[in-house]
Design an enzyme around this catalytic site. Sequence first.
Site, mmCIF file in Angstrom:
data_model
loop_
_atom_site.group_PDB
_atom_site.id
_atom_site.type_symbol
_atom_site.label_atom_id
_atom_site.label_comp_id
_atom_site.label_asym_id
_atom_site.label_seq_id
_atom_site.Cartn_x
_atom_site.Cartn_y
_atom_site.Cartn_z
ATOM 1 C CB ILE A 12 -0.953 0.005 1.219
ATOM 2 C CG1 ILE A 12 -1.822 -1.258 1.218
ATOM 3 C CG2 ILE A 12 -1.838 1.263 1.217
ATOM 4 C CD1 ILE A 12 -2.638 -1.462 2.482
ATOM 5 C CB THR A 133 -5.999 -3.522 9.648
ATOM 6 O OG1 THR A 133 -6.820 -4.618 9.273
ATOM 7 C CG2 THR A 133 -5.418 -3.849 11.027
ATOM 8 C CG ASP A 134 -11.016 -4.913 8.161
ATOM 9 O OD1 ASP A 134 -9.899 -5.437 8.293
ATOM 10 O OD2 ASP A 134 -11.825 -5.260 7.264
ATOM 11 C CD GLU A 135 -6.736 -8.652 9.397
ATOM 12 O OE1 GLU A 135 -6.268 -9.479 10.184
ATOM 13 O OE2 GLU A 135 -6.459 -8.628 8.184
ATOM 14 C CE1 TYR A 182 -1.097 -6.436 10.582
ATOM 15 C CE2 TYR A 182 -3.269 -7.364 10.191
ATOM 16 C CZ TYR A 182 -2.339 -6.367 9.974
ATOM 17 O OH TYR A 182 -2.644 -5.313 9.154
ATOM 18 C CE LYS A 186 -1.749 -1.775 11.637
ATOM 19 N NZ LYS A 186 -0.751 -0.857 11.018
ATOM 20 N N GLY A 315 -7.368 -19.664 14.929
ATOM 21 C CA GLY A 315 -8.100 -18.449 15.329
ATOM 22 C C GLY A 315 -8.638 -17.660 14.144
HETATM 23 P P1 NAD Z 1 3.442 -4.723 3.448
HETATM 24 O O1 NAD Z 1 3.806 -5.870 4.336
HETATM 25 O O2 NAD Z 1 3.276 -4.944 1.988
HETATM 26 O O3 NAD Z 1 4.515 -3.535 3.616
HETATM 27 C C1 NAD Z 1 5.043 -3.168 4.848
HETATM 28 C C2 NAD Z 1 6.253 -2.274 4.608
HETATM 29 O O4 NAD Z 1 6.776 -1.882 5.901
HETATM 30 C C3 NAD Z 1 7.399 -2.966 3.869
HETATM 31 O O5 NAD Z 1 7.931 -2.104 2.890
HETATM 32 C C4 NAD Z 1 8.430 -3.243 4.958
HETATM 33 O O6 NAD Z 1 9.769 -3.252 4.491
HETATM 34 C C5 NAD Z 1 8.183 -2.073 5.908
HETATM 35 N N1 NAD Z 1 8.600 -2.380 7.281
HETATM 36 C C6 NAD Z 1 8.310 -3.493 8.011
HETATM 37 N N2 NAD Z 1 8.892 -3.416 9.222
HETATM 38 C C7 NAD Z 1 9.542 -2.217 9.262
HETATM 39 C C8 NAD Z 1 10.324 -1.553 10.267
HETATM 40 N N3 NAD Z 1 10.548 -2.141 11.447
HETATM 41 N N4 NAD Z 1 10.827 -0.342 9.987
HETATM 42 C C9 NAD Z 1 10.585 0.254 8.770
HETATM 43 N N5 NAD Z 1 9.893 -0.338 7.790
HETATM 44 C C10 NAD Z 1 9.361 -1.553 8.031
HETATM 45 O O7 NAD Z 1 2.112 -4.122 4.100
HETATM 46 P P2 NAD Z 1 0.851 -3.444 3.406
HETATM 47 O O8 NAD Z 1 -0.119 -4.499 3.049
HETATM 48 O O9 NAD Z 1 1.308 -2.475 2.402
HETATM 49 O O10 NAD Z 1 0.238 -2.657 4.659
HETATM 50 C C11 NAD Z 1 0.658 -1.330 4.960
HETATM 51 C C12 NAD Z 1 -0.106 -0.850 6.174
HETATM 52 O O11 NAD Z 1 -1.497 -0.881 5.930
HETATM 53 C C13 NAD Z 1 0.118 -1.704 7.423
HETATM 54 O O12 NAD Z 1 0.201 -0.849 8.533
HETATM 55 C C14 NAD Z 1 -1.113 -2.584 7.491
HETATM 56 O O13 NAD Z 1 -1.412 -2.941 8.828
HETATM 57 C C15 NAD Z 1 -2.171 -1.649 6.917
HETATM 58 N N6 NAD Z 1 -3.301 -2.303 6.254
HETATM 59 C C16 NAD Z 1 -3.106 -3.255 5.298
HETATM 60 C C17 NAD Z 1 -4.201 -3.828 4.656
HETATM 61 C C18 NAD Z 1 -4.043 -4.868 3.556
HETATM 62 O O14 NAD Z 1 -5.026 -5.443 3.092
HETATM 63 N N7 NAD Z 1 -2.822 -5.112 3.067
HETATM 64 C C19 NAD Z 1 -5.506 -3.433 4.995
HETATM 65 C C20 NAD Z 1 -5.661 -2.438 5.978
HETATM 66 C C21 NAD Z 1 -4.566 -1.885 6.589
HETATM 67 P P1 TYD Z 2 -5.054 -12.817 3.707
HETATM 68 O O1 TYD Z 2 -4.814 -12.365 2.311
HETATM 69 O O2 TYD Z 2 -3.936 -13.441 4.478
HETATM 70 O O3 TYD Z 2 -5.662 -11.572 4.504
HETATM 71 P P2 TYD Z 2 -6.294 -11.492 6.008
HETATM 72 O O4 TYD Z 2 -6.053 -12.759 6.729
HETATM 73 O O5 TYD Z 2 -5.520 -10.372 6.591
HETATM 74 O O6 TYD Z 2 -7.737 -11.207 5.804
HETATM 75 O O7 TYD Z 2 -6.239 -13.870 3.685
HETATM 76 C C1 TYD Z 2 -7.516 -13.542 3.167
HETATM 77 C C2 TYD Z 2 -8.446 -14.724 3.445
HETATM 78 O O8 TYD Z 2 -8.016 -15.848 2.657
HETATM 79 C C3 TYD Z 2 -8.413 -15.195 4.894
HETATM 80 O O9 TYD Z 2 -9.719 -15.625 5.277
HETATM 81 C C4 TYD Z 2 -7.467 -16.381 4.873
HETATM 82 C C5 TYD Z 2 -7.670 -16.967 3.489
HETATM 83 N N1 TYD Z 2 -6.494 -17.608 2.872
HETATM 84 C C6 TYD Z 2 -6.580 -18.909 2.362
HETATM 85 O O10 TYD Z 2 -7.647 -19.557 2.411
HETATM 86 N N2 TYD Z 2 -5.469 -19.460 1.791
HETATM 87 C C7 TYD Z 2 -4.281 -18.784 1.720
HETATM 88 O O11 TYD Z 2 -3.284 -19.346 1.199
HETATM 89 C C8 TYD Z 2 -4.207 -17.445 2.234
HETATM 90 C C9 TYD Z 2 -2.922 -16.668 2.177
HETATM 91 C C10 TYD Z 2 -5.340 -16.895 2.800
#
Ligand code: NAD
Ligand code: TYD
Length: 376
Positions: A12, A133-135, A182, A186, A315
Amino acid sequence: MNILITGGAGFIGSHVVRLFVNKYPSYRIVNLDKLTYAGNLANLRDIEDRPNYSFVRADIADIDAVRRVMADHDIDAIIHLAAESHVDRSIKDPFTFARTNVMGTLSLLQAARERWEASPTGYEGKLFYHISTDEVYGALPLTHPEGTPSPFTTAASSATHHQAYGTEFFTETTRYTPHSPYSASKASSDHFVRAYHDTYGLPVIVTNCSNNYGPYQFPEKLIPLFINNIRHGRPLPVYGRGDNVRDWLYVEDHARAIDLIFHRGTPAETYNIGGFNEWKNIDLIRVIIRTVDRLLGNPEGHSDRLITYVTDRKGHDMRYAIDSRKLQSELGWEPSLQFEEGIEKTVRWYLDNPEWLDSVTSGDYLRYYDEMYTRR
Ligand code: NAD
Ligand code: TYD
């Protein structure tokens, strides 16, 4: 304005950095990232030479490094995305999540507070924007396992399948009930952010977004993992019965919401971000299979045989569903892409960028998955 974006080399974060660098040439954007397995500077190749962009490799939990960056770049605002972000990894290694997500966020808050409190204008014009996050809200019950027409909609809602799987939604006032390491980390970081506002007056905004999908997502998350596995004819590990529900938003629409809230949101407020686009995992997986097979020129149903039911995630939260009506009504946010367009664009991007997928999936990648989940 000098803006520090943390985690800008991740999924993101890279979209947020690209949007800000392109849209606001007068801002100076500093991307601070540790470059863990999830961080990849190749995600930013198209903007890395821009005069308003710079990169610093640092750990957010290293407060002295953070203090230095705040001072060197005279930072006015922080958009904080850096985190450990994958639930399965948090089950294996919760300490890394506490260190980065909790202690790292606390270091950033403290460094921002010290710097801004010492400045002649204090907190005026400053903002600490925390991406969550919504989690953190926990899991919603699946009161309609087969789905019922959703009462709410945005432009991101699916055109062909617009279902809700329960009557409850997460709102900005839903009680925090995190279940995974996780989401616990958060939730804890969100509490620290609000505590810095309530105790020290730090201007903060928190947003909680639903599951994102789109280009540059590390292929350990469901959608890019499955696209990559179909490409290689590898099994598609469906956790449990595949009936868990997630609410999906295209990543660029999340980045656009962040831009809007950064500029027009009210400090101390929380905004939920989501597109009212709920999918049962197995239904989403069938959409992915159909789309990949079509774009690869395979006959319909060709990759269905790859579906492999595996042991459930420990979980495993049943259902997430975001109520984003506050953001829609107060700030007029509307996503730009409907789910069908978003998924087509996403699958195309991964199929058109096999070298990106191959470069991030070498090394320990496959061994990690083999250890984590076993076929039932
Ligand atoms: P990602 O895992 O793709 O990227 C995380 C980035 O943070 C990476 O570039 C990593 O190198 C950097 N990072 C990790 N530890 C670090 C540290 N100690 N110091 C500096 N940099 C560090 O994650 P993402 O999916 O892009 O998520 C970004 C943010 O958005 C997170 O805070 C996540 O909780 C939140 N978020 C993600 C989602 C989703 O669906 N991916 C949804 C809602 C919120
Ligand atoms: P994920 O992309 O890990 O996001 P989050 O757990 O943060 O919602 O997983 C999305 C959904 O898909 C979640 O219900 C777990 C499921 N999942 C699988 O069934 N198989 C997989 O290999 C992965 C990575 C996720």
